[in-house]
Scaffold this motif. Structure first.
Motif, PDB file in Angstrom:
ATOM      1  N   GLY A  97       0.800  -1.229   0.000  1.00  0.00           N
ATOM      2  CA  GLY A  97       0.000   0.000   0.000  1.00  0.00           C
ATOM      3  C   GLY A  97       0.823   1.264   0.000  1.00  0.00           C
ATOM      4  N   GLY A  98       2.118   1.166   0.279  1.00  0.00           N
ATOM      5  CA  GLY A  98       2.958   2.362   0.248  1.00  0.00           C
ATOM      6  C   GLY A  98       4.119   2.266   1.211  1.00  0.00           C
ATOM      7  N   ALA A  99       5.165   3.059   0.928  1.00  0.00           N
ATOM      8  CA  ALA A  99       6.359   3.077   1.774  1.00  0.00           C
ATOM      9  C   ALA A  99       6.254   4.224   2.762  1.00  0.00           C
ATOM     10  N   GLY A 100       7.302   4.385   3.571  1.00  0.00           N
ATOM     11  CA  GLY A 100       7.375   5.522   4.469  1.00  0.00           C
ATOM     12  C   GLY A 100       7.130   5.192   5.922  1.00  0.00           C
ATOM     13  N   VAL A 101       6.386   4.124   6.204  1.00  0.00           N
ATOM     14  CA  VAL A 101       6.103   3.742   7.575  1.00  0.00           C
ATOM     15  C   VAL A 101       6.807   2.416   7.863  1.00  0.00           C
ATOM     16  N   THR A 102       7.571   2.386   8.940  1.00  0.00           N
ATOM     17  CA  THR A 102       8.278   1.166   9.318  1.00  0.00           C
ATOM     18  C   THR A 102       7.294   0.151   9.888  1.00  0.00           C
ATOM     19  N   ARG A 103       7.415  -1.093   9.439  1.00  0.00           N
ATOM     20  CA  ARG A 103       6.590  -2.173   9.975  1.00  0.00           C
ATOM     21  C   ARG A 103       7.381  -2.891  11.054  1.00  0.00           C
ATOM     22  N   VAL A 104       6.823  -2.978  12.254  1.00  0.00           N
ATOM     23  CA  VAL A 104       7.512  -3.592  13.389  1.00  0.00           C
ATOM     24  C   VAL A 104       6.733  -4.827  13.823  1.00  0.00           C
ATOM     25  N   LEU A 105       7.363  -5.995  13.696  1.00  0.00           N
ATOM     26  CA  LEU A 105       6.774  -7.247  14.160  1.00  0.00           C
ATOM     27  C   LEU A 105       7.250  -7.487  15.586  1.00  0.00           C
ATOM     28  N   THR A 127      11.122   0.054   1.831  1.00  0.00           N
ATOM     29  CA  THR A 127      10.319  -0.379   2.969  1.00  0.00           C
ATOM     30  C   THR A 127      11.202  -1.129   3.949  1.00  0.00           C
ATOM     31  N   VAL A 128      10.962  -0.908   5.232  1.00  0.00           N
ATOM     32  CA  VAL A 128      11.727  -1.570   6.289  1.00  0.00           C
ATOM     33  C   VAL A 128      10.773  -2.354   7.178  1.00  0.00           C
ATOM     34  N   ILE A 129      11.113  -3.630   7.416  1.00  0.00           N
ATOM     35  CA  ILE A 129      10.426  -4.458   8.398  1.00  0.00           C
ATOM     36  C   ILE A 129      11.396  -4.683   9.550  1.00  0.00           C
ATOM     37  N   VAL A 130      10.950  -4.422  10.757  1.00  0.00           N
ATOM     38  CA  VAL A 130      11.779  -4.629  11.949  1.00  0.00           C
ATOM     39  C   VAL A 130      11.136  -5.728  12.787  1.00  0.00           C
ATOM     40  N   THR A 131      11.934  -6.663  13.263  1.00  0.00           N
ATOM     41  CA  THR A 131      11.440  -7.625  14.240  1.00  0.00           C
ATOM     42  C   THR A 131      12.077  -7.318  15.588  1.00  0.00           C
ATOM     43  N   ALA A 132      11.301  -7.441  16.653  1.00  0.00           N
ATOM     44  CA  ALA A 132      11.817  -7.072  17.983  1.00  0.00           C
ATOM     45  C   ALA A 132      11.013  -7.764  19.061  1.00  0.00           C
ATOM     46  N   ARG A 133      11.678  -8.056  20.173  1.00  0.00           N
ATOM     47  CA  ARG A 133      10.973  -8.597  21.344  1.00  0.00           C
ATOM     48  C   ARG A 133      10.300  -7.482  22.122  1.00  0.00           C
ATOM     49  N   GLN A 178       8.647  -3.414  22.369  1.00  0.00           N
ATOM     50  CA  GLN A 178       7.699  -2.653  21.567  1.00  0.00           C
ATOM     51  C   GLN A 178       8.362  -1.569  20.720  1.00  0.00           C
ATOM     52  N   LEU A 179       9.630  -1.229  21.012  1.00  0.00           N
ATOM     53  CA  LEU A 179      10.290  -0.110  20.323  1.00  0.00           C
ATOM     54  C   LEU A 179       9.361   1.101  20.305  1.00  0.00           C
ATOM     55  N   ALA A 180       8.863   1.442  21.498  1.00  0.00           N
ATOM     56  CA  ALA A 180       7.810   2.449  21.613  1.00  0.00           C
ATOM     57  C   ALA A 180       8.241   3.823  21.111  1.00  0.00           C
ATOM     58  N   GLY A 181       9.539   4.116  21.137  1.00  0.00           N
ATOM     59  CA  GLY A 181      10.002   5.420  20.699  1.00  0.00           C
ATOM     60  C   GLY A 181      10.181   5.549  19.203  1.00  0.00           C
ATOM     61  N   LEU A 182       9.907   4.484  18.456  1.00  0.00           N
ATOM     62  CA  LEU A 182      10.101   4.490  17.010  1.00  0.00           C
ATOM     63  C   LEU A 182       8.832   4.972  16.321  1.00  0.00           C
ATOM     64  N   ALA A 183       8.934   6.027  15.523  1.00  0.00           N
ATOM     65  CA  ALA A 183       7.761   6.564  14.826  1.00  0.00           C
ATOM     66  C   ALA A 183       8.236   7.233  13.528  1.00  0.00           C
ATOM     67  N   PRO A 184       7.374   7.216  12.463  1.00  0.00           N
ATOM     68  CA  PRO A 184       6.091   6.501  12.408  1.00  0.00           C
ATOM     69  C   PRO A 184       6.321   5.005  12.247  1.00  0.00           C
ATOM     70  N   ALA A 185       5.485   4.219  12.894  1.00  0.00           N
ATOM     71  CA  ALA A 185       5.642   2.769  12.835  1.00  0.00           C
ATOM     72  C   ALA A 185       4.279   2.097  12.874  1.00  0.00           C
ATOM     73  N   HIS A 186       4.135   1.046  12.093  1.00  0.00           N
ATOM     74  CA  HIS A 186       2.932   0.214  12.125  1.00  0.00           C
ATOM     75  C   HIS A 186       3.309  -1.075  12.851  1.00  0.00           C
ATOM     76  N   ARG A 187       2.819  -1.248  14.066  1.00  0.00           N
ATOM     77  CA  ARG A 187       3.187  -2.409  14.874  1.00  0.00           C
ATOM     78  C   ARG A 187       2.219  -3.565  14.656  1.00  0.00           C
ATOM     79  N   VAL A 188       2.779  -4.732  14.512  1.00  0.00           N
ATOM     80  CA  VAL A 188       1.997  -5.957  14.358  1.00  0.00           C
ATOM     81  C   VAL A 188       2.402  -6.900  15.483  1.00  0.00           C
ATOM     82  N   GLN A 189       1.470  -7.192  16.382  1.00  0.00           N
ATOM     83  CA  GLN A 189       1.746  -8.130  17.471  1.00  0.00           C
ATOM     84  C   GLN A 189       1.635  -9.554  16.921  1.00  0.00           C
TER      85      GLN A 189
END
Length: 599
Positions: free
Chosen positions: A297-305, A408-414, A416-427
């Motif tokens: 759908g578009g770039a610009g927002v980091t996806r965080v798993l 596009t960047v996908i980040v995986t993390a244990r 929440q990386l709460a300070g990272l924005a803009p980010a779309h978090r997927v639990q």
């Protein structure tokens, strides 16, 4: 044109700044007085970061390197004030302002040659990706006409500006290569052969430029010169770097050697730096579809798993990256952000790997921060999918994210990386029971699961429905064919022995959990030891946690919220409020905490 209500500027295209060659500023074709050397360095630094805050610290470094005078800040204020008045007096408006983070010089792509260069280059690359090679070659050539380099001559005494000049030069070379490939695809080999000759002499180690030169010479009927160009590169690489030409260039050389006139375009296939996709990937249909939809759908927002150890974040990210083949012509790559022992990798180590992937390893700056800036510049000019795996904290991720462009960047993390924005978090949750049984069946055989489904259900339940634990159990059962599922389920029913049972070959579930535990703050480890006595896989309230932790309800709630950010506590999927929230400990972490509490 950029402006703020408190700092309006007059819209005009009569102003011209140049950094792609000698530093200059003109108004209506008349050169503006830029002042003494240090003032020109300040202007150059502001232009190299136009429309973005430039900190006083960076300007100080640019002007005085490591030896600033005590009056450095006052001197900078004077230089900026003089430049601001000069531009305003010339009719350019109020161009320089002090904002949060530093000084900002406002300019658009019509006024600053480096911005116009970047805009045309991106348009050309997009046209190339769409298959319109004629338009791509025209736009890229137009970008190259803005170059009158080398950039910023006479200001090389500033190390910071030398780094900026090197960055601009690398961008220029990349656009030259883009143009050459587009022109070759458009059937103009003679023009390319003549155009790139001097560039190759100046930059003999750039393989992509050499590939364009070899292809152009060969298609122009100059096969001997094409072979000589390859041999020259081979000798340079061997003598200066101790390396051999890349497989892609060797393949091109073999085609030239065989005199294959129908040689393909010089650009190699998009590089792939991904692990092999998991053959027995199971479930995750909805969450995978959601992830793919947000990426396409578009770039610009980091996806965080986000999820606890063993839940399958990396496997999901790798599956998504493989499914996106064709959508990222710049390539796809996964880079781990932790070392084998679980500690965070240094920025220098990560950027070295990324720049090598981008073909910029030989040009990598010694400063990790500047290497990261070079990576971001390259990333902004390409469409790449980057998976940053197992991020320890936000600071490990931020320097690697593209500020602009279509990557596009996908980040995986244990955490929440709460300070990272803009980010779309997927639990990422554990598998459902049906998915867990399906995965076990793929590992040990569906027939074996069907023969004793209740025992199989107990096995996956003892594994917390976590893919890592189920995989360890399944691989062990696949080797121990004689072991009945019911007997193994009974062994797993002992929480004190479970982590030792989930061990087969080089897959040790305990080591994964121990690494995650070691990354937690001591305060959180202590809280987990006290909470470990709560029912396994059960939910608890803040009031119950307060009783265990020996604090009031508000104090326990704050502690739990911090542990949620750290990935040491999870919330249910359903919407809750602070007063109705139920909490749980990640399954494997709970088991490990029980062991730690007994020590």
């Amino acid at each position: 044109m950029y402006a703020t209500p408190s700092n309006p500027i007059t819209v005009t295209s009569r102003l011209r700044f140049s950094v792609l060659g000698p530093l200059s500023a003109e108004m209506d074709g008349h050169a503006l007085p830029l002042g003494p050397l240090k003032q020109r360095i300040v202007l150059a630094a502001l232009l190299c970061h136009a429309n973005s805050p430039v900190s006083v610290e960076f300007l100080t470094e640019a002007v005085w390197d490591d030896d600033p005078p005590r009056t450095a800040r006052k001197n900078l204020q004077l230089y900026v004030s003089t430049l601001r008045k000069m531009l305003f007096k010339a009719g350019a408006g109020d161009r320089i302002s002090l904002q949060c983070g530093g000084y900002v010089l406002q300019a658009d792509a019509r006024e600053l040659d480096s911005l116009g260069f970047l805009e045309l280059a991106r348009a050309g690359r997009e046209a190339s990706a769409d298959g319109d090679v004629e338009r791509a070659a025209r736009l890229l050539h137009e970008a190259l006409t803005l170059w009158s380099g080398p950039p910023l001559p006479g200001l090389g005494g500033s190390e910071a500006l030398r780094a900026e000049a090197d960055r601009l030069t690398l961008r220029y070379l990349g656009v030259c290569e883009d143009w050459a490939e587009a022109a070759l695809a458009g059937g103009r080999p003679g023009e390319v052969a003549e155009a790139v000759g001097d560039l190759v002499d100046e930059h003999p180690l750039r393989e992509r430029l050499r590939a364009a030169q070899m292809t152009a010479l060969h298609r122009s009927g100059r096969r001997g010169e094409a072979m000589a160009a390859y041999d020259d590169l081979r000798q340079h690489l061997s003598r200066e770097l101790g390396l051999s030409p890349s497989p892609a260039l060797e393949s091109l050389y073999r085609r030239v050697l065989a005199d294959e006139q129908a040689a393909p375009a010089a650009r190699p296939p998009a590089p792939v730096g991904l692990p092999v996709d998991t053959a027995d990937f199971t479930g995750r249909g909805e969450i995978l579809a959601q992830l793919l939809e947000t990426i396409t759908g578009g770039a610009g927002v980091t996806r965080v798993l986000v999820g606890p150890a063993g839940v399958g974040k990396t496997t999901l990210a790798v599956r998504a990256a493989h499914r996106l083949e064709g959508g990222f012509p710049g390539g796809r790559i996964l880079v781990p952000l932790r070392q084998q022992d679980g500690g965070a990798r240094s920025l220098a180590s990560v950027t070295a790997e990324l720049l090598a992937y981008a073909g910029l390893g030989a040009a990598s700056p010694t400063s990790p921060e500047r290497a990261a800036a070079l990576w971001r510049d390259w990333l902004a000019d390409h469409r790449v999918l980057v998976v940053l795996d197992d991020a320890p904290h936000e600071a490990a991720v931020r320097p690697l994210l593209p500020g602009t462009g279509r990557s596009t960047v996908i980040v995986t993390a244990r955490t929440q990386l709460a300070g990272l924005a803009p980010a779309h978090r997927v639990q990422v949750p554990p598998l459902s029971t049906a998915e867990a049984l399906e995965l076990l069946g793929r590992l040990i055989g569906t027939g074996r699961v069907l023969c004793d489904r209740p025992a199989a259900a107990r096995v996956v339940a003892a594994c917390g429905a976590l893919p890592l634990a189920i995989r360890a159990a399944g691989l062990k059962l696949a080797v121990l064919q004689h072991l009945p599922l019911a007997e193994y389920a009974e062994r797993l029913a002992d929480p004190g022995a479970l982590l030792d049972e989930l061990s087969v070959g080089d897959l040790q579930v305990r080591s994964h959990v121990a690494d995650a535990w070691a990354q937690l703050a001591e305060r959180h480890q202590g809280a987990l030891r006290r909470l470990a006595g709560l029912p396994l896989s059960g939910w608890f309230t803040a009031a119950e946690a307060a009783a265990v932790l020996g604090s009031d309800r508000l104090g326990a709630q704050r502690e739990l919220e911090q542990m949620i950010e750290a990935g040491a506590v999870v919330l249910p999927d359903s919407e809750v409020t602070a007063h109705t929230a139920a909490y749980s400990l990640p399954y494997l972490t709970h088991l490990y905490a029980r062991e730690a509490a007994r020590v």
